[in-house]
Enzyme design. Structure first.
Site, PDB file in Angstrom:
ATOM      1  N   ARG A   1       1.124  -1.524   0.100  1.00 35.01           N
ATOM      2  CA  ARG A   1      -0.074   0.092  -0.181  1.00 35.01           C
ATOM      3  C   ARG A   1       0.770   1.300   0.020  1.00 35.01           C
ATOM      4  O   ARG A   1       0.487   2.061  -0.516  1.00 35.01           O
ATOM      5  CB  ARG A   1      -0.918  -0.051   1.299  1.00 35.01           C
ATOM      6  CG  ARG A   1      -1.961   1.144   1.457  1.00 35.01           C
ATOM      7  CD  ARG A   1      -3.088   1.115   2.288  1.00 35.01           C
ATOM      8  NE  ARG A   1      -4.085   1.531   2.494  1.00 35.01           N
ATOM      9  CZ  ARG A   1      -4.479   2.987   3.725  1.00 35.01           C
ATOM     10  NH1 ARG A   1      -3.568   2.851   4.346  1.00 35.01           N
ATOM     11  NH2 ARG A   1      -5.258   3.634   3.136  1.00 35.01           N
TER      12      ARG A   1
ATOM     13  N   VAL B   1      -6.225   7.068  -0.807  1.00 31.30           N
ATOM     14  CA  VAL B   1      -5.749   5.722  -0.992  1.00 31.30           C
ATOM     15  C   VAL B   1      -7.288   4.813   0.503  1.00 31.30           C
ATOM     16  O   VAL B   1      -7.711   5.393   1.412  1.00 31.30           O
ATOM     17  CB  VAL B   1      -4.796   5.406  -0.565  1.00 31.30           C
ATOM     18  CG1 VAL B   1      -4.901   3.631  -0.907  1.00 31.30           C
ATOM     19  CG2 VAL B   1      -4.022   5.799  -1.611  1.00 31.30           C
ATOM     20  N   SER B   2      -7.897   4.099  -0.515  1.00 30.36           N
ATOM     21  CA  SER B   2      -9.111   3.706   0.218  1.00 30.36           C
ATOM     22  C   SER B   2      -8.266   2.556   1.925  1.00 30.36           C
ATOM     23  O   SER B   2      -7.815   2.623   2.362  1.00 30.36           O
ATOM     24  CB  SER B   2      -9.900   3.359  -0.537  1.00 30.36           C
ATOM     25  OG  SER B   2     -11.135   3.744  -1.350  1.00 30.36           O
ATOM     26  N   MET B   3      -9.745   3.005   2.989  1.00 30.11           N
ATOM     27  CA  MET B   3     -10.135   2.368   3.541  1.00 30.11           C
ATOM     28  C   MET B   3      -9.693   1.051   3.611  1.00 30.11           C
ATOM     29  O   MET B   3      -9.956  -0.009   2.799  1.00 30.11           O
ATOM     30  CB  MET B   3     -11.292   2.330   4.905  1.00 30.11           C
ATOM     31  CG  MET B   3     -10.545   1.304   5.779  1.00 30.11           C
ATOM     32  SD  MET B   3     -12.515   2.402   6.883  1.00 30.11           S
ATOM     33  CE  MET B   3     -12.068   1.113   8.733  1.00 30.11           C
TER      34      MET B   3
END
Length: 383
Positions: A34, A91-93
Site C-alpha cells: 500500500r 487511498v481507501s480504507m
C-alpha cells in the site's frame, strides 16, 4: 523481515481475521504494498480528524499510517490551492478495499473495469490477481492519472490505465465480466451497466443526495442491474455527480417564513441526519431531497429542499426540547416526507443496510427491502 514487509503481513493478517479479506486475495495484498501508492505527504483520516504526515519528518509514523486501517487523503479540492476544504482523492480504507474486492467475486479469466483509479492501489491489486491484460482502470483527473501511472511503473503487472470519464465506462475494452467504482454515485451510469456482460457483477458505493451511503452489489442483465447493499460505505462522490444546489433565494424569494405553514414534530431532526443508516434510508425513499444545517448559539435549523426548486422546510432544534417547530412551504411537504419514511423504517424494526437493495432499469432507480418486488413505500408529495 523488513519493517515494510512486517507491516504488510500484519495488515493482511488483520484483514483476513476480520473476514473482510477473502483468502484468495491474501497473496495479492502481500505482493502489492500500500505504501507504494502514497505520496511523501498525506493526510490520514483518524478519529481525531485529518492527521498530516510527512515522510521526511516522521518516517516511522508515515509507515504506521500507511498500513493502518484508515483512508488516506492524497488530494484536496481537485488539486486547487484554495485551502483544504474537501478531500478529492484518496487511498481507501483497507477494510473497504478488501470487502469490495470480495463482493466483486472475480475468477480466473474475468476481465475487470474500474472507474476511479485514484493513486492506483485497487487497480494494482486487481492486476496482480487477474493479470495486467485483464484490468482496465479509468481516471478523470489527468494529474491523478499521471501519479497513478508513475506508481504502476514500480510493479510487474501494469493495468491498462485510461484518462477519461468513468461515467462512460470504457467502450474499447468492453464487455467486462466485472466492474467496480471507487467513487460514490447517486445515479448508476447506464453506460457502465451496458458494458458489463449478462450476469456480470458491478460493485459500487451508492450515496443518495440526502445522506448516508452503502456498497451495492448489482448483477447485470442487459440494461438492468439489481442486487443488495452489502454494508455501509463513505466515499468521495464522483466529480460529475456532485450536486450544485440553487440559492436559498430561489426557494424563498421574499422574507422568511413567507407563506410557510407552522407545525410541530416530536422527531428530532438529528435522529435522521446524524444517523448514517437513517439518512441513507430517507435518501433512498426521497432521492430528490437534500438538506443544509444552520447552527446558532441556542438553536440549530435544518433546512430541506427539493431539487425541483418547488418546496422547502425548516425544523428548529433546541437542546432539551420535546417538540420542534416545523415550517413547510410549497406543493410538497418536505419534513412530512422525511418523517413518514423514518416512521416506516422504525415500524419495520430499523432494518440495516444488508436488507435493502437497488434495481436500476433504463436510468430509473428503485430501492427495495429484502427482495426486488418489495419496493420502498411511496411518500406524500411523490405519488
Amino acid at each position: 523481515m523488513t519493517a515494510v514487509a512486517d507491516a504488510r503481513v500484519r495488515l493482511t493478517d488483520r484483514l483476513e481475521a476480520s473476514g473482510a479479506l477473502a483468502p484468495d486475495w491474501r497473496q495479492a495484498f502481500l505482493d502489492v504494498g500500500r505504501h507504494l501508492f502514497l505520496p511523501d505527504v498525506f493526510w490520514a483520516d483518524t478519529s481525531e480528524g485529518y492527521e498530516r504526515c510527512d515522510r521526511a519528518e516522521s518516517p516511522e509514523r508515515w509507515l504506521q499510517l500507511a498500513y493502518s486501517d484508515t483512508a488516506i487523503v492524497t488530494q484536496w479540492d481537485d488539486g486547487g490551492d484554495g485551502g483544504q476544504r474537501e478531500p478529492t482523492s484518496s487511498v481507501s480504507m483497507p477494510t473497504m478495499v478488501a470487502s469490495m474486492l470480495r463482493d466483486l467475486d472475480v475468477h480466473e479469466g474475468h476481465k475487470v473495469w474500474e472507474g476511479g483509479t485514484g493513486p492506483g492501489w485497487n487497480a494494482a491489486l486487481l492486476a496482480r490477481r487477474q493479470g495486467a491484460h485483464s484490468v482496465v482502470t479509468v481516471e478523470l483527473d489527468p494529474a491523478i492519472a499521471a501519479r497513478a501511472a508513475a506508481n504502476f511503473r514500480a510493479l510487474d503487472a501494469v493495468p491498462t490505465a485510461v484518462v477519461g470519464d468513468a461515467e462512460h465506462g470504457y467502450l474499447p475494452g468492453a464487455p467486462y465480466d466485472r466492474g467496480i467504482l471507487t467513487c460514490a454515485v447517486r445515479e448508476v451510469p447506464p453506460a457502465v451497466i451496458g458494458q458489463i456482460r449478462p450476469q456480470g457483477v458491478l460493485v459500487l458505493p451508492f450515496a443518495p443526495l440526502f445522506g448516508g451511503g452503502a456498497v451495492a452489489r448489482l448483477t447485470v442483465s442487459g440494461a438492468t442491474a439489481t442486487g443488495p447493499f452489502t454494508g455501509s460505505s463513505a466515499f468521495m462522490r464522483m466529480r460529475q455527480q456532485r450536486y450544485q444546489a440553487p440559492s436559498v433565494d430561489d426557494y424563498l424569494p421574499g422574507d422568511w417564513p413567507g407563506d410557510a405553514s407552522q407545525e410541530y414534530t416530536t422527531l428530532s431532526p438529528f435522529k435522521v441526519v446524524d444517523d448514517w443508516l437513517a439518512s441513507f434510508v430517507v435518501g433512498l425513499a426521497v432521492p430528490d431531497v437534500y438538506y443544509r444545517r444552520s447552527d446558532g448559539d441556542d438553536m440549530t435549523s435544518l433546512w430541506l429542499f427539493d431539487t425541483g426548486v418547488t418546496s422547502w422546510a425548516t425544523v428548529d432544534f433546541v437542546d432539551g426540547a420535546s417538540r420542534y417547530e416545523v415550517r413547510q412551504s410549497g406543493p410538497r411537504r418536505m419534513w412530512s416526507e422525511v418523517e413518514e419514511i423514518h416512521r416506516w423504517w422504525e415500524k419495520e424494526g430499523r432494518p440495516g443496510f444488508g436488507r435493502f437493495g437497488l434495481t436500476v432499469d433504463g436510468g430509473e432507480h428503485r430501492a427495495w427491502l429484502d427482495e426486488p418486488a418489495n419496493l420502498l413505500p411511496p411518500v406524500r408529495g411523490r405519488g
